[in-house]
Design an enzyme around this catalytic site. Structure first.
Site, mmCIF file in Angstrom:
data_model
loop_
_atom_site.group_PDB
_atom_site.id
_atom_site.type_symbol
_atom_site.label_atom_id
_atom_site.label_comp_id
_atom_site.label_asym_id
_atom_site.label_seq_id
_atom_site.Cartn_x
_atom_site.Cartn_y
_atom_site.Cartn_z
ATOM 1 N N LYS A 119 55.942 11.635 12.563
ATOM 2 C CA LYS A 119 55.905 10.231 12.993
ATOM 3 C C LYS A 119 55.778 9.403 11.717
ATOM 4 C CE LYS A 119 53.936 11.116 17.550
ATOM 5 N NZ LYS A 119 52.791 11.001 18.463
ATOM 6 N N HIS A 133 49.920 6.386 26.648
ATOM 7 C CA HIS A 133 49.820 5.616 25.403
ATOM 8 C C HIS A 133 49.261 4.241 25.755
ATOM 9 C CE1 HIS A 133 52.169 8.246 22.692
ATOM 10 N NE2 HIS A 133 52.867 8.544 23.768
ATOM 11 N N ASP A 146 45.973 14.193 24.426
ATOM 12 C CA ASP A 146 47.057 15.118 24.076
ATOM 13 C C ASP A 146 46.785 15.693 22.686
ATOM 14 O OD1 ASP A 146 47.716 12.944 22.455
ATOM 15 O OD2 ASP A 146 49.879 13.172 22.764
ATOM 16 N N SER A 163 52.647 16.574 18.614
ATOM 17 C CA SER A 163 52.146 15.716 19.691
ATOM 18 C C SER A 163 51.752 16.532 20.926
ATOM 19 C CB SER A 163 53.187 14.646 20.014
ATOM 20 O OG SER A 163 52.679 13.683 20.889
ATOM 21 N N HIS A 164 52.422 16.270 22.071
ATOM 22 C CA HIS A 164 52.088 16.942 23.334
ATOM 23 C C HIS A 164 53.053 18.100 23.620
ATOM 24 C CE1 HIS A 164 55.166 13.942 24.024
ATOM 25 N NE2 HIS A 164 55.584 14.687 25.025
ATOM 26 N N ASP A 219 47.686 15.168 19.636
ATOM 27 C CA ASP A 219 47.390 14.344 18.459
ATOM 28 C C ASP A 219 46.611 13.073 18.819
ATOM 29 O OD1 ASP A 219 49.641 13.193 19.713
ATOM 30 O OD2 ASP A 219 50.407 12.370 17.836
ATOM 31 N N ASP A 260 47.019 10.467 20.821
ATOM 32 C CA ASP A 260 47.540 9.107 21.045
ATOM 33 C C ASP A 260 47.845 8.863 22.529
ATOM 34 O OD1 ASP A 260 49.862 10.588 21.297
ATOM 35 O OD2 ASP A 260 50.946 9.601 19.671
ATOM 36 N N ARG A 261 47.566 9.857 23.382
ATOM 37 C CA ARG A 261 47.733 9.684 24.831
ATOM 38 C C ARG A 261 46.411 9.970 25.532
ATOM 39 N NH1 ARG A 261 53.190 12.122 27.240
ATOM 40 N NH2 ARG A 261 54.660 11.406 25.662
ATOM 41 N N ARG A 266 61.523 15.526 15.666
ATOM 42 C CA ARG A 266 60.829 16.589 16.397
ATOM 43 C C ARG A 266 61.771 17.744 16.679
ATOM 44 N NH1 ARG A 266 57.257 14.599 21.302
ATOM 45 N NH2 ARG A 266 56.799 13.017 19.759
#
Length: 439
Positions: A113, A325, A238, A103-104, A240, A242-243, A15
């Site tokens: 990822k 998550h 978030d 992501s976030h 993507d 995943d949260r 990242r």
């Protein structure tokens, strides 16, 4: 060319700031490196997804070219939430997966990822990739690319793994202009829940608010909309997906650890004695409540790769992080999927006679801070935490856990200091039995 920034090789992923750290030549090399690791592990085909950030098409083109140059056959899933890429890596005839996503993080950021043979790559594997890229020790070949739409298979798979009860109620979904809204919104509606969408149109500029639902400020619109419309629950995803963070009718926020308590009770009714993995940022109430319901809580390190490994090793039914998550192995594939997790909360509520707010009222009341992030440069953050750990360990009458950072427990309170693995920051969290003791 600019030398590659080694700091973008993080604990769980790669990242950085897209235009600075991820120029085309570096991303091309990363593609060749991932392809080389894929072949080294006995694989050849890899699924590829990307989020809706403005630089994701550029990264996608460079990464695809690098993968193909290593001989890898790419199955391109297009713009998808991370859980759909994970789903592809688990169910398609492929040997790994890569999701291009920030992501976030802020709109300027992006990253990768990586999964090999259904396993998220973190820690040593990410460093191995870095060494490979620095040495340019790549396999050469001529791979291929084919595109595949996976949304209908993914949605069907989710629906087969849900057992919705009789009750229906209005829902608000804030997808934060990420990739989850266009998938979650039709799912909730097809399950019979009237759902109002906010920021469900993917937009890499994130016009509504930053795509991080763990920052209370970013939940204001959701809270206001839930209160105004009288919906029973609001979900925030978030960037993507995943949260997951939820809010009740009163606008109270349910973080990942509180969602774990509610979901673990439902799982224990089906699977008595099940194990659950939580991380060092989680409330003490998680451990207490899981035990009280006859379950087995396991406290572990923060980070999706670590939680997944611990779940596999312990056979846990569900794992969770404060940050939202939620990893369902119970009736699911064990990866963090906020869309499925939200649907499981809808399932739980559909079997209850009472609304979510009544369940929240019944949760034990401890006083805690959200995670407090203090900016500390990446080069210094681990040393700072080590100093704090040493000082706290030297105090009399404290119970010190150094599993991940340092968590100190007193009979009526605990405190945590740990280095963030995703940002140049040290995270703090405090919890106590009274407001006074918390202060």
């Amino acid at each position: 060319r600019i030398p590659m920034n080694p700091l973008m090789f993080r604990e769980y992923d790669i990242r950085g700031i897209a235009d600075r750290d991820l120029p085309d030549d570096v991303v091309f090399d990363l593609g060749q490196g991932i392809g080389t690791l894929l072949f080294d592990s006995g694989g050849q085909r890899i699924a590829l997804g990307r989020d809706c950030r403005l630089h994701s098409p550029r990264l996608h083109a460079a990464l695809t070219a690098g993968l193909v140059a290593s001989g890898a056959d790419v199955v391109d899933l297009g713009v998808v939430p991370s859980p759909m890429l994970y789903f592809g890596a688990h169910t398609l005839d492929v040997h790994g997966g890569v999701q291009i996503t920030g992501s976030h993080n802020p709109p300027s950021d992006n990253g990768l990822k990586i999964l090999l043979h259904k396993r998220s790559q973190g820690g040593e594997q990410i460093q191995k990739l870095r060494q490979l890229v620095e040495a340019k020790a790549f396999r050469k070949g001529q791979g291929s690319v084919r595109t595949l739409a996976l949304e209908s298979e993914y949605l069907a798979f989710l629906q087969q793994r849900l057992a919705i009860g009789a009750r229906r109620f209005p829902v608000v979904l804030d997808a934060g202009n990420g990739t989850g809204g266009s998938v979650a919104l039709p799912l909730f509606q097809s399950l019979g829940f009237p759902t109002l969408g906010l920021g469900c149109e993917p937009d890499g500029r994130f016009p509504l608010h930053p795509p991080d639902p763990t920052v209370p400020e970013n939940l204001r619109l959701l809270q206001d909309t839930v209160r105004r419309t009288g919906a029973e629950v609001g979900f925030a995803l978030d960037g993507d997906a995943d949260r997951l963070v939820a809010v009740d009718r009163q606008g109270r926020i349910l973080w990942g650890d509180q969602l774990l308590i509610l979901l673990s009770r439902a799982i224990l009714a089906e699977q008595p004695g099940a194990s659950f993995v939580c991380e060092v940022k989680c409330s003490r109430t998680v451990v207490d409540e899981i035990r009280r319901a006859g379950g087995h809580p396991i406290m572990w390190q923060v980070g999706h790769t670590r939680i997944k490994e611990k779940m596999e090793e312990s056979g846990a039914a569900l794992g969770a992080e404060m940050s939202g998550h939620l990893f369902f192995a119970h009736r699911y594939l064990g990866f963090d999927d906020a869309i499925y997790a939200a649907a499981r909360l809808l399932e739980l509520l559909s079997h209850q006679d009472v609304a979510l707010e009544s369940l929240v009222d019944g949760l034990p009341k401890l006083y805690s801070t959200p995670e407090i992030r203090i900016a500390v440069p990446d080069e210094q953050k681990f040393a700072v935490v080590k100093k704090v750990a040493d000082a706290l360990t030297a105090l009399p009458g404290t119970d010190v856990l150094t599993l991940d950072g340092v968590r100190v427990t007193w009979p009526d309170a605990w405190a945590l200091v740990r280095a963030s693995n995703t940002q140049p920051a040290v995270g703090l969290r405090f919890e106590a039995e009274s407001e006074l003791r918390l202060r």
